[in-house]
Design an enzyme around this catalytic site. Structure first.
Site, short mmCIF file in Angstrom:
data_model
loop_
_atom_site.label_atom_id
_atom_site.label_comp_id
_atom_site.label_asym_id
_atom_site.label_seq_id
_atom_site.Cartn_x
_atom_site.Cartn_y
_atom_site.Cartn_z
N HIS A 122 1.01 -1.16 -0.10
CA HIS A 122 -0.04 0.05 -0.02
C HIS A 122 0.88 1.30 0.20
CE1 HIS A 122 -3.69 -2.04 0.48
NE2 HIS A 122 -3.51 -2.70 1.49
N ASP A 242 -5.59 -12.64 3.56
CA ASP A 242 -6.67 -11.95 4.22
C ASP A 242 -7.93 -12.05 3.48
OD1 ASP A 242 -5.18 -10.14 2.19
OD2 ASP A 242 -5.31 -8.66 3.89
#
Length: 304
Positions: A122, A242
């Protein structure tokens, strides 16, 4: 020949506030899952600044150094924190990824796994966010291109959150094919199919909430056909776990075996190119450990 594992205990010194999902226990869960496997275990080195500067400006790196607190934690954006021990493991995550690239391109192994935290996908050019400080996999790709002289690198990201940082750092990089799947809608709100990169080399696979592993695998097969046509010289993976149905931060419906199946598909499409996989997300500790083990088991099968 086996899989090389790059890690370092400094990953335990990146401390986040109590209750934060990107916690020290994630590293412990991953290392416990890999305990006893016949891996070539190596220390992830601290990367030189020059590697960071392949993707991030010097002022950004210095700003992070200046922001490291003497004690406690410091919040640097909505969900990203620094503690006194945070910078070393982030630099070793990059160092491990770059060392892994060097090793697999030298023929020391067919695959490597970098088990470090914090994650990296990110982090944008001059912005830390989403638990991430440096664009680890993007930097490793740039090393492969500019240090080793490759011209066909594939970067794959199956974390449930879009790798907006990797996309930002590689948006103008015609030598890299970037394929990424992510739940949509979900933070950070990027990753639409219309986002294709400056050279049409970005492939986003947005998946609606509830998507199971079978449907996701079908989407990936279509995208991996493009990687097969590319005949990459190196494959880099942002391995986030995830999308698992047990993960508390998202709503996809994958299980442990889905990660094994996707890893097999990736290796098949890689056509024998060396692979470097780097840990990203995964916040249910039990699911994270099992999924990492499933992923690495497949890497080891292919390395035999």
């Amino acid at each position: 020949m086996t899989v090389i594992l790059y890690s370092h205990d400094s990953a335990r010194r990146h401390v986040t506030p109590d209750g934060h999902p990107e916690q020290v226990a994630r590293f412990d869960a991953v290392m416990a899952a890999l305990e006893g496997l016949p891996l070539d275990r190596r220390e992830a080195p601290v990367t030189p600044d020059a590697e960071i500067l392949r993707c991030h400006p010097a002022a950004y790196l210095q700003g992070l150094r200046d922001a490291v607190p003497q004690a406690g934690t410091r919040q640097i954006d909505a969900d990203t924190h620094l503690s006194p021990g945070s910078l070393e493991p982030a630099l070793r995550a990059v160092g491990g990824a770059c060392a892994a690239v060097d090793a697999v391109l030298a023929g020391e192994a067919r695959a490597a796994f970098v088990a470090m935290r914090p994650p990296g996908h990110h982090a944008e050019t001059a912005t830390s966010m989403g638990f991430c400080l440096f664009g680890t996999v993007a930097i490793a790709a740039k090393r492969a291109l500019d240090h080793h002289g490759l011209d066909r690198v594939a970067v794959l990201d199956f974390d449930v959150h879009h790798g907006n940082g990797t996309q930002d750092l590689l948006w103008d990089e015609a030598r890299v094919l970037f394929i990424t799947s992510q739940q949509s809608p979900l933070w950070p709100g990027t990753g639409g199919a219309s986002e294709r990169g400056a050279h049409g080399q970005v492939v986003n696979l947005p998946l609606p909430p509830g998507t199971d592993g079978a449907l996701a695998l079908s989407e990936w097969r279509g995208a991996l056909a493009r990687m097969r046509d590319l005949a990459p010289q190196l494959v880099l993976i942002s391995a986030g776990f995830d999308a698992h149905r047990d993960d508390p931060l998202a709503q996809l419906d994958w299980d442990d075996e889905d990660y094994a199946a996707l890893t097999r598909e990736i290796l098949d499409a890689a056509g024998g190119a060396p692979v470097v996989s780097c840990l990203e997300g995964g916040y249910d500790l039990q699911a994270l450990g099992r999924s990492v083990r499933a992923h690495v088991d497949v890497l080891m099968e292919a390395a035999k």
